[in-house]
Design a protein around this motif. Structure first.
Motif, PDB file in Angstrom:
ATOM      1  N   VAL A  83       0.840  -1.200   0.000  1.00 43.96           N
ATOM      2  CA  VAL A  83       0.000   0.000   0.000  1.00 43.96           C
ATOM      3  C   VAL A  83       0.869   1.241   0.000  1.00 43.96           C
ATOM      4  N   LYS A  84       0.425   2.258  -0.701  1.00 44.90           N
ATOM      5  CA  LYS A  84       1.150   3.527  -0.675  1.00 44.90           C
ATOM      6  C   LYS A  84       1.095   4.101   0.730  1.00 44.90           C
ATOM      7  N   ASN A  85       2.229   4.569   1.191  1.00 46.09           N
ATOM      8  CA  ASN A  85       2.322   5.096   2.561  1.00 46.09           C
ATOM      9  C   ASN A  85       1.275   6.185   2.783  1.00 46.09           C
ATOM     10  N   GLY A  86       0.512   6.038   3.872  1.00 52.30           N
ATOM     11  CA  GLY A  86      -0.510   7.011   4.211  1.00 52.30           C
ATOM     12  C   GLY A  86      -1.919   6.518   3.975  1.00 52.30           C
ATOM     13  N   LEU A  87      -2.079   5.453   3.213  1.00 53.11           N
ATOM     14  CA  LEU A  87      -3.420   4.896   2.994  1.00 53.11           C
ATOM     15  C   LEU A  87      -3.863   4.126   4.237  1.00 53.11           C
ATOM     16  N   PRO A  88      -5.172   4.131   4.511  1.00 53.95           N
ATOM     17  CA  PRO A  88      -5.674   3.544   5.761  1.00 53.95           C
ATOM     18  C   PRO A  88      -5.872   2.023   5.697  1.00 53.95           C
ATOM     19  N   ILE A  89      -4.920   1.326   5.114  1.00 51.24           N
ATOM     20  CA  ILE A  89      -4.969  -0.135   5.020  1.00 51.24           C
ATOM     21  C   ILE A  89      -3.589  -0.679   5.364  1.00 51.24           C
ATOM     22  N   GLU A  90      -3.532  -1.754   6.117  1.00 47.98           N
ATOM     23  CA  GLU A  90      -2.263  -2.352   6.533  1.00 47.98           C
ATOM     24  C   GLU A  90      -1.627  -3.101   5.369  1.00 47.98           C
ATOM     25  N   GLY A  91      -0.291  -3.008   5.262  1.00 48.86           N
ATOM     26  CA  GLY A  91       0.426  -3.757   4.241  1.00 48.86           C
ATOM     27  C   GLY A  91       1.883  -3.341   4.192  1.00 48.86           C
ATOM     28  N   ILE A  92       2.607  -3.896   3.243  1.00 48.77           N
ATOM     29  CA  ILE A  92       3.983  -3.469   2.997  1.00 48.77           C
ATOM     30  C   ILE A  92       3.903  -2.083   2.359  1.00 48.77           C
ATOM     31  N   THR A  93       4.576  -1.096   2.930  1.00 55.64           N
ATOM     32  CA  THR A  93       4.414   0.283   2.466  1.00 55.64           C
ATOM     33  C   THR A  93       5.482   0.673   1.446  1.00 55.64           C
ATOM     34  N   TYR A  94       5.108   1.633   0.593  1.00 58.11           N
ATOM     35  CA  TYR A  94       6.082   2.214  -0.327  1.00 58.11           C
ATOM     36  C   TYR A  94       5.820   3.704  -0.416  1.00 58.11           C
ATOM     37  N   GLY A  95       6.881   4.468  -0.689  1.00 55.32           N
ATOM     38  CA  GLY A  95       6.733   5.915  -0.761  1.00 55.32           C
ATOM     39  C   GLY A  95       8.002   6.574  -1.255  1.00 55.32           C
ATOM     40  N   ILE A  96       7.923   7.885  -1.441  1.00 59.08           N
ATOM     41  CA  ILE A  96       9.045   8.657  -1.961  1.00 59.08           C
ATOM     42  C   ILE A  96       9.632   9.503  -0.839  1.00 59.08           C
ATOM     43  N   GLU A  97      10.916   9.293  -0.575  1.00 57.87           N
ATOM     44  CA  GLU A  97      11.659  10.058   0.430  1.00 57.87           C
ATOM     45  C   GLU A  97      10.943  10.082   1.775  1.00 57.87           C
ATOM     46  N   ASP A  98      10.533   8.899   2.239  1.00 59.51           N
ATOM     47  CA  ASP A  98       9.876   8.796   3.537  1.00 59.51           C
ATOM     48  C   ASP A  98      10.380   7.551   4.265  1.00 59.51           C
ATOM     49  N   ASP A  99       9.628   7.071   5.252  1.00 60.55           N
ATOM     50  CA  ASP A  99      10.081   5.945   6.066  1.00 60.55           C
ATOM     51  C   ASP A  99       9.387   4.633   5.684  1.00 60.55           C
TER      52      ASP A  99
END
Length: 450
Positions: A221-237
């Motif tokens: 899931v894209k970081n910040g979406l309200p669903i649990e999962g492996i996260t991905y994002g740009i220049e974040d944690d």
């Protein structure tokens, strides 16, 4: 359903981008394919050229020519076709097996290792990036794309059947027919409110999709979406993060931090942070599947894009012409961000065709805000697609909401003359309707300009 028993596959709405990919798939697998569509297009022309008979009148009199019978024929239809469609009614009342496109996709992919891309934006580009990565890594994959890949000039990638890569479409809750091994959710912005009613119902549908994963499956899931999962994002944690991003010669160069490694010096040629995000999640899914890092990096560098997704048609020092499928305010924002990042200080003209009366009504203020960011805007009439007009919802009404001073409502016949009278250095055509059919003429007209 056992597809081995099917001899004929008939498509109602065969010219749709998802439908035509299925038609090509069944043809490649030895089925007799035929179909109907409302109007001829480049896609139907290509299908006819490949040997698939197609007609353009809603009439059962054509069906005799295709040697169909209810025992060995599968009928596939798109939800965009009205329930009153004469051929659809005929097949349903004559005992044929009649399935929606998404249901057929579910049947095809259930016995493969399925990677599904969901989200209100980014599905087509992400699916095509992931399909390309799998090809470069020589994975035995079939990828069904919602657009024409520039790398392969088709919306169907065929390299085997063990693995499938598909778009998981939220329209009409179609993605709930899939049971993927691996899935991602790129975005959950409100859309298709004619189907869902409100944003909370759309969000619930994505949660339902997340629960469709097979046992042991992985959800990204894209970081910040309200669903649990492996996260991905740009220049974040996030678990997968793009970092150290620079632009060199119009391309992104960046590193990706994964949960276990750092992949360095990745090049990706599509503009816009939204496309960088699409590349990141495709990389993450490929890496988790087991593709070697070196091959993934090679694939991203050679990826050319999808037609009508930030597609360059003219790229000169004094004039750039780009065509894009964007039809939601967030997608228009993404196009605007990409143009400003790649062409800082240039004057930008956007020609936009709204898609659907209901979407225009539901997001009018957001559309007005997104479009007002461009230096000039030319607005076409609303493309109705499957809808009847809604009282008071017009392009003129939308135009009045825009704060941009340089705005006009025009007809398609006026596009070229209006572009020529503009001083813009970057020209954009935007929308999901038939504005794409204007691209060739615009390109030819502008190619003769100095």
């Amino acid at each position: 359903m056992n597809l081995d028993s099917i001899r004929n596959v008939y498509f109602i709405g065969i010219g749709g981008i998802g439908m035509s990919a299925l038609a090509r798939y069944f043809q490649a697998n030895g089925k007799r394919v035929s179909g109907y569509d409302k109007t001829p297009t480049e896609i139907t022309d290509a299908l006819i050229e490949s040997g698939i008979p197609i007609h353009f009148e809603d009439s059962v009199r054509f069906l005799e020519d295709y040697l169909l019978n209810s025992t060995n024929t599968l009928v596939v239809y798109t939800p965009a076709v009205p329930k009153s469609h004469k051929e659809l009614v005929y097949f349903e009342y004559s005992g044929y097996r009649v399935l929606k496109r998404a249901e057929v996709l579910g049947v095809i992919t259930e016995n493969s290792y399925c990677l599904a891309i969901a989200g209100t934006h980014g599905k087509t580009t992400t699916t095509s990036i992931l399909g390309h990565i799998m090809m470069v890594c020589d994975v035995p994959v079939t990828a069904f794309l919602g657009g024409i890949s520039e790398n392969y000039n088709t919306n169907l990638i065929l390299n085997g059947t063990e693995v499938s890569v598909v778009e998981a479409d939220e329209f009409d809750r179609s993605f709930l027919t899939l049971s993927p091994n691996m899935a991602c959710i790129t975005s959950m912005d409100a859309d298709h409110l004619d189907i869902y009613g409100d944003a909370s119902e759309l969000e619930k549908s994505f949660r339902d999709f997340a629960h469709k994963l097979k046992e042991g499956g992985k959800l990204f899931v894209k970081n910040g979406l309200p669903i649990e999962g492996i996260t991905y994002g740009i220049e974040d944690d996030s678990d997968y993060t793009a970092q150290n991003i620079i632009i060199e010669n119009g391309a992104y160069v960046f590193d990706v931090k994964t949960p276990t490694a750092l992949i360095e010096n990745i090049q990706f040629n599509l503009p816009g942070r939204h496309n960088l995000s699409n590349a990141l999640i495709a990389l993450a899914m490929a890496v988790e599947y087991g593709c070697p890092h070196q091959q993934v990096v090679k694939a991203l560098a050679s990826y050319k894009g999808v037609k009508r997704r930030f597609s360059y048609h003219i790229k000169r020092d004094n004039l750039v012409y780009i065509d894009d499928y964007a039809h939601h305010p967030q997608e228009i924002n993404a196009v605007h961000q990409a143009v400003r990042e790649m062409y800082p200080g240039k004057r930008v003209l956007a020609i936009f065709q709204p898609h659907l009366f209901s979407r225009t009504r539901d997001f009018a203020d957001d559309f007005a805000a997104s479009l007002s960011k461009f230096d000039e805007v030319l607005l076409l009439d609303i493309y109705p697609a499957r809808e009847e007009p809604i009282d008071g919802i017009t392009s003129s009404w939308l135009l009045n909401k825009m704060t941009n001073e340089n705005k006009q409502l025009i007809s398609k016949e006026e596009i070229i003359s209006k572009i020529k009278s503009s001083k813009a250095e970057v020209i954009l055509t935007i929308g999901a309707g038939d504005i794409g059919e204007q691209v060739k003429g615009i390109k030819e007209a502008l190619s003769h300009e100095n």
